[in-house]
Scaffold this motif. Structure first.
Motif, PDB file in Angstrom:
ATOM      1  N   VAL A   1      -1.179  -2.310  29.356  1.00  0.00           N
ATOM      2  CA  VAL A   1      -1.805  -1.035  29.732  1.00  0.00           C
ATOM      3  C   VAL A   1      -1.621   0.035  28.662  1.00  0.00           C
ATOM      4  O   VAL A   1      -2.543   0.793  28.377  1.00  0.00           O
ATOM      5  N   GLY A   2      -0.456   0.132  28.078  1.00  0.00           N
ATOM      6  CA  GLY A   2      -0.192   1.182  27.099  1.00  0.00           C
ATOM      7  C   GLY A   2       1.153   0.976  26.458  1.00  0.00           C
ATOM      8  O   GLY A   2       1.759  -0.101  26.574  1.00  0.00           O
ATOM      9  N   VAL A   3       1.641   2.015  25.773  1.00  0.00           N
ATOM     10  CA  VAL A   3       2.943   1.939  25.118  1.00  0.00           C
ATOM     11  C   VAL A   3       3.753   3.174  25.474  1.00  0.00           C
ATOM     12  O   VAL A   3       3.211   4.211  25.870  1.00  0.00           O
ATOM     13  N   GLU A   4       5.051   3.033  25.315  1.00  0.00           N
ATOM     14  CA  GLU A   4       5.971   4.145  25.542  1.00  0.00           C
ATOM     15  C   GLU A   4       6.826   4.347  24.305  1.00  0.00           C
ATOM     16  O   GLU A   4       7.439   3.404  23.802  1.00  0.00           O
ATOM     17  N   PHE A   5       6.854   5.582  23.816  1.00  0.00           N
ATOM     18  CA  PHE A   5       7.727   5.968  22.720  1.00  0.00           C
ATOM     19  C   PHE A   5       8.706   6.998  23.278  1.00  0.00           C
ATOM     20  O   PHE A   5       8.290   8.070  23.745  1.00  0.00           O
ATOM     21  N   ALA A   6       9.993   6.700  23.231  1.00  0.00           N
ATOM     22  CA  ALA A   6      11.006   7.577  23.817  1.00  0.00           C
ATOM     23  C   ALA A   6      11.935   8.090  22.734  1.00  0.00           C
ATOM     24  O   ALA A   6      12.399   7.326  21.875  1.00  0.00           O
ATOM     25  N   THR A   7      12.223   9.391  22.789  1.00  0.00           N
ATOM     26  CA  THR A   7      13.049  10.013  21.772  1.00  0.00           C
ATOM     27  C   THR A   7      14.521   9.963  22.135  1.00  0.00           C
ATOM     28  O   THR A   7      14.897   9.913  23.306  1.00  0.00           O
ATOM     29  N   SER A   8      15.352   9.989  21.117  1.00  0.00           N
ATOM     30  CA  SER A   8      16.787  10.150  21.304  1.00  0.00           C
ATOM     31  C   SER A   8      17.064  11.596  21.710  1.00  0.00           C
ATOM     32  O   SER A   8      16.138  12.382  21.938  1.00  0.00           O
ATOM     33  N   SER A   9      18.339  11.963  21.780  1.00  0.00           N
ATOM     34  CA  SER A   9      18.711  13.307  22.195  1.00  0.00           C
ATOM     35  C   SER A   9      19.002  14.205  21.003  1.00  0.00           C
ATOM     36  O   SER A   9      19.251  13.735  19.889  1.00  0.00           O
ATOM     37  N   VAL A  10      19.008  15.502  21.265  1.00  0.00           N
ATOM     38  CA  VAL A  10      19.382  16.470  20.241  1.00  0.00           C
ATOM     39  C   VAL A  10      20.896  16.444  20.016  1.00  0.00           C
ATOM     40  O   VAL A  10      21.361  16.421  18.878  1.00  0.00           O
ATOM     41  N   THR A  11      21.666  16.428  21.115  1.00  0.00           N
ATOM     42  CA  THR A  11      23.134  16.371  20.976  1.00  0.00           C
ATOM     43  C   THR A  11      23.811  15.476  22.018  1.00  0.00           C
ATOM     44  O   THR A  11      24.928  15.026  21.793  1.00  0.00           O
ATOM     45  N   SER A  12      23.203  15.254  23.160  1.00  0.00           N
ATOM     46  CA  SER A  12      23.877  14.543  24.238  1.00  0.00           C
ATOM     47  C   SER A  12      24.165  13.096  23.840  1.00  0.00           C
ATOM     48  O   SER A  12      23.330  12.437  23.229  1.00  0.00           O
ATOM     49  N   PRO A  13      25.344  12.564  24.196  1.00  0.00           N
ATOM     50  CA  PRO A  13      25.743  11.234  23.741  1.00  0.00           C
ATOM     51  C   PRO A  13      24.953  10.123  24.408  1.00  0.00           C
ATOM     52  O   PRO A  13      24.531  10.236  25.563  1.00  0.00           O
TER      53      PRO A  13
END
Length: 581
Positions: free
Chosen positions: A486-498
């Motif tokens: 159906v589609g794709v997912e691109f997920a980002t890491s965090s700015v500071t949270s572990p």
């Protein structure tokens, strides 16, 4: 590639505050110039008795459209000042403000914590603008914003952020993105602030870094939430990011409390913290006061942005407006193992809501009406099927009750090469089902996910889902329950949270990432230990994700590098398939 932190002075952090005598001189010069009609920003009620205000929290723009953009600032009054403050604003095509295209007057209301929001209209599409504010003798920093394009668009570039916990470390991720100069907009997927008090979540280095949370307690009231937003926006790197490009933002849970759902939160105890609805209302009010959002209703955040014929960005609320309470895994683990039948019935319940009927119908209408090449969902939690073997999840919930990822991988290897060596207990471990690792994500609301995926598939859209929340980076291929791409997912890491490096400290991050990609078939990339952001670049032929990481958040001297680049190709042959760049 690696980028060194620039050694030149920070445009906001290193700016010296004017002393009182200089303020008086500037005020008197401003009044004289205004009388001659030569001062671009007229003095707002100057005079020696005018309060000595500041713009201590910077400026911001957001929610850009083709002909308008929201402008934001906060006027910091002197201690004890309670009256409203007149404010003037300007928009120009140049940083010297010689060519003004919009200007006006507004008021920093005490009832709104002296925040200011202006919907600057009458602008041209796909155009960069500069803006600023003035109150009495104080002039704000200058911000740069951009309107959305119309018609045929060759490229759209967005920087995507999530999960910035102030006491966890410096906002080097924001600082790096602010220096880029190539962004059409930034997208923040939530956890812009965190609600915990001093000594709370991810605060071990806060004292040494000079980043203790204020107020010191967990935030509950409107005053608390306002003070926490003020602390975050006092950060020079966050100010620089806001000054560099317009931001399109949604909230996640920590803008209110951990694991928020429609009528409660894991980190809210009514017996000692009062009404959750009161707390939620206070949190959302402060959010809209302190963010450059164009909000008609304080509890609604979902909305769409059209980047010409190329990208339709639909920002969703998977957290507050309609989410049912999260399922609890502890209720499905028994003395004999995992109760798969009961869990399957609960997680697949067709009545479980994540978006709610109203928002779902709105999204379906938006996607059906859009002719943009890319339909992009900007939302909070992972949509991909992140199933892992139950014994691994049991170990993370209750150490000693299961096995680690490394141990499980070793068992799988033995089962392939020497199955006779497995003991009955080890065979039982391998016989356990794979189940979702995170019931706070779409995996805990499977019928709701099927509805969204079915909508995209039936419309024949190129679907890209942006996600945050987990503090780790992911790239998933999205399939419906029947295995249709159906589609794709691109997920980002965090700015500071572990990320997982804190929760699974005995796992080598590279080994863990490799094992997860082996165990989770739709997962094509993950990073479980670094802080960073994601750059999404869309063209007519492809949509590309670049994951950018900083090497530290405990020092202001950092480096940044692009670790991974993946893309999806437009058209039927590319739907749901992630390929290397």
């Amino acid at each position: 590639m690696t980028d060194k932190l620039l050694s030149s002075p920070h445009p906001i952090r290193d700016a010296a505050e004017a002393n009182p005598s200089r303020r008086r001189f500037v005020r008197h010069m401003g009044l004289a110039a205004a009388a001659l009609g030569t001062l671009p920003l007229a003095a707002c009620g100057g005079g020696d008795d005018a309060p000595a205000v500041q713009f201590a929290h910077g400026i911001a723009s957001g929610d850009p459209l083709a002909d308008r953009v929201m402008l934001w600032t906060r006027v910091t009054p002197p201690v004890g000042h309670t009256g409203d403050i007149p404010v003037e604003w300007e928009v120009a095509t140049d940083s010297a403000f010689t060519t003004l295209v919009a200007q006006g007057q507004t008021t920093a209301l005490a009832s709104k914590d002296f925040t200011v929001k202006v919907d600057a209209t009458g602008l041209k599409a796909a155009t960069a603008y500069h803006y600023r504010f003035r109150a009495y003798a104080a002039t704000s920093p200058t911000g740069r914003t951009r309107t959305l394009p119309t018609g045929s668009v060759a490229q759209v570039k967005l920087a995507v952020f999530s999960c910035a916990n102030y006491p966890a470390g410096y906002f080097n991720v924001y600082a790096h993105a602010a220096k880029r100069g190539d962004l059409d907009a930034t997208v923040h997927l939530g956890d812009y602030i965190y609600e915990y008090g001093q000594g709370g979540y991810a605060s071990a280095n806060a004292g040494a870094l000079g980043r203790l949370s204020t107020p010191a307690k967990e935030i509950l009231s409107l005053a608390d939430y306002r003070q926490r937003h003020a602390q975050y926006k006092s950060d020079a790197d966050l100010q620089a990011l806001h000054a560099a490009a317009p931001m399109i933002a949604v909230w996640d849970d920590h803008e209110i409390a951990n694991d928020t759902w429609r009528d409660g939160a894991d980190n809210h105890q009514a017996a000692t913290e009062g009404s959750f609805s009161t707390r939620k209302a206070a949190a959302l009010q402060a959010y809209h006061e302190w963010m450059p959002t164009r909000n008609a209703q304080p509890d609604l955040i979902y909305r769409s942005f059209a980047f010409g014929n190329l990208v339709a960005l639909h920002m969703l609320d998977t957290r507050v407006v309609a989410r049912d309470e999260q399922l609890d895994y502890t209720k499905f683990f028994t003395a004999t193992g995992f109760d798969a039948a009961s869990f399957t019935a609960a997680v697949g319940n067709t009545s479980r809501q994540l978006l709610g009927n109203t928002q779902t119908q709105w999204l379906q209408q938006q996607m059906a009406a859009s002719t943009a090449t890319w339909q992009v969902l900007g939302q909070q939690v992972l949509m991909g099927r992140m199933n892992i073997p139950a014994p691994i999840l049991m170990e993370t919930i209750q150490p000693g009750s299961g096995v680690t990822v490394s141990q499980y991988a070793a068992l799988v290897a033995r089962a392939r090469t020497n199955p006779a060596s497995l003991t009955p207990a080890e065979q039982a471990i391998l016989a356990q089902p794979s189940i979702p690792y995170n019931l706070d994500a779409w995996d805990g609301y499977q019928a709701a996910r099927e509805t969204v995926l079915a909508t995209s598939r039936s419309l024949g859209k190129n679907l890209v889902v942006l996600s945050g929340d987990t503090h780790n980076a992911w790239a998933n291929e999205l399939q419906d329950r029947n295995g249709n791409a159906v589609g794709v997912e691109f997920a980002t890491s965090s700015v500071t949270s572990p990320g997982f490096e804190e929760y699974l400290p005995n796992e080598n991050p590279a080994t863990l990432a490799g094992a997860l990609q082996q165990l989770i078939a739709p997962l094509k990339y993950c990073d479980t230990s670094r802080r960073g952001y994601m750059v999404l670049t869309a063209t007519a032929s492809e949509c590309r994700a670049d994951w950018v990481y900083v090497n530290t958040i405990t020092s202001r001297n950092y480096t940044a590098s692009t670790d991974k680049s993946l893309k999806v190709v437009a058209g039927a042959t590319g739907v749901g398939r992630i390929v290397a760049v």
